[in-house]
Enzyme design. Structure first.
Site, PDB file in Angstrom:
ATOM      1  N   THR A 118       0.825  -1.210   0.000  1.00  0.00           N
ATOM      2  CA  THR A 118       0.000   0.000   0.000  1.00  0.00           C
ATOM      3  C   THR A 118       0.858   1.259   0.000  1.00  0.00           C
ATOM      4  OG1 THR A 118      -1.496   1.254   1.426  1.00  0.00           O
ATOM      5  CG2 THR A 118      -0.101  -0.322   2.526  1.00  0.00           C
ATOM      6  N   GLU A 120       0.291   3.575   1.927  1.00  0.00           N
ATOM      7  CA  GLU A 120       0.287   4.079   3.310  1.00  0.00           C
ATOM      8  C   GLU A 120       1.630   3.876   4.011  1.00  0.00           C
ATOM      9  OE1 GLU A 120      -3.024   3.109   5.755  1.00  0.00           O
ATOM     10  OE2 GLU A 120      -4.415   3.110   4.080  1.00  0.00           O
ATOM     11  N   TYR A 145      -1.759  -0.735  11.155  1.00  0.00           N
ATOM     12  CA  TYR A 145      -1.893  -1.390   9.846  1.00  0.00           C
ATOM     13  C   TYR A 145      -0.718  -1.024   8.937  1.00  0.00           C
ATOM     14  CZ  TYR A 145      -3.211  -1.779   4.934  1.00  0.00           C
ATOM     15  OH  TYR A 145      -3.188  -2.050   3.588  1.00  0.00           O
ATOM     16  N   LYS A 149       2.414  -3.306   7.328  1.00  0.00           N
ATOM     17  CA  LYS A 149       2.635  -3.453   5.879  1.00  0.00           C
ATOM     18  C   LYS A 149       4.050  -2.984   5.539  1.00  0.00           C
ATOM     19  CE  LYS A 149       0.205  -4.625   3.063  1.00  0.00           C
ATOM     20  NZ  LYS A 149      -0.096  -5.972   2.520  1.00  0.00           N
TER      21      LYS A 149
HETATM   22  P1  NAD Z   1      -9.452  -7.643   2.431  1.00  0.00           P
HETATM   23  O1  NAD Z   1      -9.466  -7.372   3.895  1.00  0.00           O
HETATM   24  O2  NAD Z   1     -10.698  -7.411   1.637  1.00  0.00           O
HETATM   25  O3  NAD Z   1      -9.005  -9.149   2.151  1.00  0.00           O
HETATM   26  C1  NAD Z   1      -7.978  -9.764   2.875  1.00  0.00           C
HETATM   27  C2  NAD Z   1      -8.101 -11.278   2.694  1.00  0.00           C
HETATM   28  O4  NAD Z   1      -7.003 -11.899   3.388  1.00  0.00           O
HETATM   29  C3  NAD Z   1      -9.401 -11.866   3.268  1.00  0.00           C
HETATM   30  O5  NAD Z   1      -9.958 -12.786   2.359  1.00  0.00           O
HETATM   31  C4  NAD Z   1      -8.928 -12.587   4.533  1.00  0.00           C
HETATM   32  O6  NAD Z   1      -9.735 -13.708   4.867  1.00  0.00           O
HETATM   33  C5  NAD Z   1      -7.520 -12.998   4.133  1.00  0.00           C
HETATM   34  N1  NAD Z   1      -6.645 -13.220   5.308  1.00  0.00           N
HETATM   35  C6  NAD Z   1      -6.537 -12.460   6.426  1.00  0.00           C
HETATM   36  N2  NAD Z   1      -5.652 -13.008   7.273  1.00  0.00           N
HETATM   37  C7  NAD Z   1      -5.178 -14.137   6.665  1.00  0.00           C
HETATM   38  C8  NAD Z   1      -4.236 -15.131   7.036  1.00  0.00           C
HETATM   39  N3  NAD Z   1      -3.589 -15.092   8.211  1.00  0.00           N
HETATM   40  N4  NAD Z   1      -3.986 -16.131   6.156  1.00  0.00           N
HETATM   41  C9  NAD Z   1      -4.632 -16.190   4.952  1.00  0.00           C
HETATM   42  N5  NAD Z   1      -5.558 -15.299   4.575  1.00  0.00           N
HETATM   43  C10 NAD Z   1      -5.816 -14.267   5.422  1.00  0.00           C
HETATM   44  O7  NAD Z   1      -8.233  -6.768   1.861  1.00  0.00           O
HETATM   45  P2  NAD Z   1      -8.035  -6.072   0.436  1.00  0.00           P
HETATM   46  O8  NAD Z   1      -8.571  -4.700   0.516  1.00  0.00           O
HETATM   47  O9  NAD Z   1      -8.465  -6.994  -0.619  1.00  0.00           O
HETATM   48  O10 NAD Z   1      -6.447  -5.951   0.420  1.00  0.00           O
HETATM   49  C11 NAD Z   1      -5.648  -6.971  -0.169  1.00  0.00           C
HETATM   50  C12 NAD Z   1      -4.192  -6.532  -0.132  1.00  0.00           C
HETATM   51  O11 NAD Z   1      -4.043  -5.303  -0.836  1.00  0.00           O
HETATM   52  C13 NAD Z   1      -3.661  -6.269   1.270  1.00  0.00           C
HETATM   53  O12 NAD Z   1      -2.327  -6.736   1.322  1.00  0.00           O
HETATM   54  C14 NAD Z   1      -3.700  -4.755   1.410  1.00  0.00           C
HETATM   55  O13 NAD Z   1      -2.715  -4.302   2.299  1.00  0.00           O
HETATM   56  C15 NAD Z   1      -3.394  -4.340  -0.010  1.00  0.00           C
HETATM   57  N6  NAD Z   1      -3.896  -3.018  -0.438  1.00  0.00           N
HETATM   58  C16 NAD Z   1      -5.218  -2.724  -0.292  1.00  0.00           C
HETATM   59  C17 NAD Z   1      -5.684  -1.497  -0.758  1.00  0.00           C
HETATM   60  C18 NAD Z   1      -7.148  -1.129  -0.651  1.00  0.00           C
HETATM   61  O14 NAD Z   1      -7.521  -0.010  -1.003  1.00  0.00           O
HETATM   62  N7  NAD Z   1      -8.027  -2.008  -0.216  1.00  0.00           N
HETATM   63  C19 NAD Z   1      -4.806  -0.590  -1.343  1.00  0.00           C
HETATM   64  C20 NAD Z   1      -3.452  -0.936  -1.471  1.00  0.00           C
HETATM   65  C21 NAD Z   1      -3.021  -2.165  -1.025  1.00  0.00           C
HETATM   66  O1  TDX Z   2     -17.080   5.680   7.515  1.00  0.00           O
HETATM   67  C1  TDX Z   2     -16.010   6.179   7.148  1.00  0.00           C
HETATM   68  N1  TDX Z   2     -15.915   7.536   7.033  1.00  0.00           N
HETATM   69  C2  TDX Z   2     -14.782   8.166   6.633  1.00  0.00           C
HETATM   70  O2  TDX Z   2     -14.745   9.408   6.544  1.00  0.00           O
HETATM   71  C3  TDX Z   2     -14.851   5.368   6.828  1.00  0.00           C
HETATM   72  C4  TDX Z   2     -14.910   3.860   6.957  1.00  0.00           C
HETATM   73  C5  TDX Z   2     -13.708   6.009   6.407  1.00  0.00           C
HETATM   74  N2  TDX Z   2     -13.670   7.370   6.320  1.00  0.00           N
HETATM   75  C6  TDX Z   2     -12.438   8.017   5.790  1.00  0.00           C
HETATM   76  C7  TDX Z   2     -11.124   7.562   6.369  1.00  0.00           C
HETATM   77  C8  TDX Z   2     -10.177   7.725   5.204  1.00  0.00           C
HETATM   78  O3  TDX Z   2      -9.734   9.071   5.113  1.00  0.00           O
HETATM   79  O4  TDX Z   2     -12.380   7.646   4.408  1.00  0.00           O
HETATM   80  C9  TDX Z   2     -11.033   7.433   3.983  1.00  0.00           C
HETATM   81  C10 TDX Z   2     -10.888   6.002   3.463  1.00  0.00           C
HETATM   82  O5  TDX Z   2     -11.027   5.134   4.564  1.00  0.00           O
HETATM   83  P1  TDX Z   2     -10.849   3.535   4.433  1.00  0.00           P
HETATM   84  O6  TDX Z   2     -11.794   3.015   3.427  1.00  0.00           O
HETATM   85  O7  TDX Z   2     -10.866   2.969   5.799  1.00  0.00           O
HETATM   86  O8  TDX Z   2      -9.409   3.439   3.750  1.00  0.00           O
HETATM   87  P2  TDX Z   2      -7.917   3.898   4.213  1.00  0.00           P
HETATM   88  O9  TDX Z   2      -7.803   3.986   5.675  1.00  0.00           O
HETATM   89  O10 TDX Z   2      -7.559   5.096   3.378  1.00  0.00           O
HETATM   90  O11 TDX Z   2      -7.073   2.599   3.719  1.00  0.00           O
HETATM   91  C11 TDX Z   2      -7.415   1.931   2.490  1.00  0.00           C
HETATM   92  O12 TDX Z   2      -6.521   2.267   1.465  1.00  0.00           O
HETATM   93  C12 TDX Z   2      -5.198   1.813   1.602  1.00  0.00           C
HETATM   94  C13 TDX Z   2      -7.424   0.416   2.674  1.00  0.00           C
HETATM   95  O13 TDX Z   2      -8.340   0.087   3.698  1.00  0.00           O
HETATM   96  C14 TDX Z   2      -6.049  -0.101   2.981  1.00  0.00           C
HETATM   97  O14 TDX Z   2      -6.063  -1.508   3.051  1.00  0.00           O
HETATM   98  C15 TDX Z   2      -5.126   0.336   1.890  1.00  0.00           C
HETATM   99  O15 TDX Z   2      -3.812  -0.009   2.225  1.00  0.00           O
END
Ligand code: NAD
Ligand code: TDX
Length: 329
Positions: A118, A120, A145, A149
């Site tokens: 990420t 972050e 978090y 990472k």
């Molecule tokens: P998510 O929370 O939707 O999915 C995570 C998955 O990992 C789930 O299916 C969960 O069951 C599985 N998991 C958790 N612990 C585990 C373990 N110990 N062993 C095996 N599986 C396990 O997350 P996401 O948003 O899909 O994120 C996926 C990856 O992308 C993460 O590494 C996150 O840091 C990264 N990432 C996410 C975002 C975002 O905006 N969501 C942005 C940049 C990077």
């Molecule tokens: O109800 C809400 N209201 C609100 O204002 C929630 C859930 C979030 N927020 C704000 C917090 C953040 O500024 O919105 C922004 C986005 O929040 P999240 O969806 O929790 O994302 P963020 O914390 O930015 O992290 C996400 O992007 C980077 C993913 O969850 C991470 O896994 C990824 O690494």
């Protein structure tokens, strides 16, 4: 391919994309935590797809699965900042120890590994900072978090340098799209509006996130698997900076509500102000470009997905809102 975390948001979209567009065979290793959803993997071709329920922290299972596949793509993580503030323990286990177990296995079996991370890890930017994150920005994570990472990224880099592990890394900005857990910002607000609950904005809502469609993220990952240089980090971003207030107002408008029909709630402790990605390296070196350049239309499609897939998100909605109620969010 072995895909960890393939029952989560980005991982499941990755699995669908790969099975739809290639002849590859995929095994998903997923612990099926609260964030893993079997419904996200329904309808996949059984002869090319298998789900193994287990943890990336299980050294023996990880060793066996890594040995049996050519490539491991590591999505599995505890991914939600708010949860990491309430209980950091599973973040340290899964994000750091789980990555360590995978690295040891790919090292033993000399396998290709791609690490999903990420933006972050770089901390945050001021609103008026003209700079964006690049591959050379120093690590400066803020939350449990993002620090776990960051720790996992540093393990990967060390395993490349010290043990010659064949790894690449990518750090992506905030993803949106179908199958994202309703704890996250965009799906939480969409499902709130569907349920007649007012959207919840943390603090002033000035915080900026750099939004990218999940399919653009996954296309970049596939491109890195094809042509990325071993040991390199690629930043993935689609020039999608928007503040949270703009996003909440757009969701309300697209869903036919007054744009001011939201509540201000408690801010997130340590809330990062702004993320912004400079993805020049990925674009120039690997020729990647985002396909979803119109955020409003990507958001409309996402709203439509949640409207049409209530069975997918309904089982998790009540428990998610109950958790937020405890922190006044
Ligand atoms: P998510 O929370 O939707 O999915 C995570 C998955 O990992 C789930 O299916 C969960 O069951 C599985 N998991 C958790 N612990 C585990 C373990 N110990 N062993 C095996 N599986 C396990 O997350 P996401 O948003 O899909 O994120 C996926 C990856 O992308 C993460 O590494 C996150 O840091 C990264 N990432 C996410 C975002 C975002 O905006 N969501 C942005 C940049 C990077
Ligand atoms: O109800 C809400 N209201 C609100 O204002 C929630 C859930 C979030 N927020 C704000 C917090 C953040 O500024 O919105 C922004 C986005 O929040 P999240 O969806 O929790 O994302 P963020 O914390 O930015 O992290 C996400 O992007 C980077 C993913 O969850 C991470 O896994 C990824 O690494």
């Amino acid at each position: 391919m072995l895909v960890t975390g393939g029952a989560g948001f980005i991982g499941s979209n990755f699995v669908h994309h790969v099975l739809d567009h290639t002849d590859d065979t995929i095994t998903v290793l997923d612990a099926m935590t609260y964030a893993g959803n079997a419904a996200s993997l329904e309808g996949l071709p059984t002869e090319r797809f298998r789900l193994v329920k287990g943890s990336v922290c299980d050294a023996a299972l990880v060793d066996e699965l890594v040995a049996a596949h050519d490539i491991t793509v590591h999505f599995a993580a505890e991914s939600h900042n708010d949860n990491s503030l309430n209980d950091p323990s599973p973040f340290v286990q899964t994000n750091i120890v789980g990555t360590y177990e995978l690295l040891q296995a790919v090292r033993r079996h000399e396998k290709r590994y791609h690490h999903i991370s990420t933006d972050e890890v770089y901390g945050d930017l001021e609103l008026d900072d003209p700079e964006r994150f690049t591959e050379n920005t120093p690590y400066n994570p803020s939350s449990p978090y993002s620090s776990t990472k960051a720790g996992s990224d540093l393990l990967v880099r060390a395993w490349v340098r010290s043990f010659g592990v064949q790894a690449t890394l990518s750090n992506c900005s905030n993803n949106y799209g179908p199958r994202q857990h309703v704890e996250k910002f965009i799906p939480r607000q969409i499902t709130n509006v569907i349920d007649g609950i007012r959207p919840k904005l943390y603090g002033t809502g000035e915080n900026v996130r750099d939004w990218i469609h999940v399919d653009d993220h996954n296309a970049a990952v596939l491109r890195i698997l094809e042509a990325g240089r071993i040991g390199e980090t690629y930043l993935i971003g689609a020039d999608g900076e928007k503040n949270n207030l703009e996003v909440i107002e757009l969701i309300l408008t697209l869903m036919g509500q007054p744009s001011n029909a939201y509540d201000h709630v408690n801010d997130r402790p340590g809330h990062d102000m702004r993320y912004a990605i400079d993805s020049t390296k990925l674009r120039t070196e690997l020729g990647w470009a985002p396909r979803f350049s119109d955020f409003e239309s990507g958001l409309s499609d996402t709203i439509e997905w949640y409207r049409s897939n209530e069975d997918w998100w309904r089982p998790m909605k009540q428990a998610t809102e109950a958790k937020y109620a405890k922190t006044g969010q």
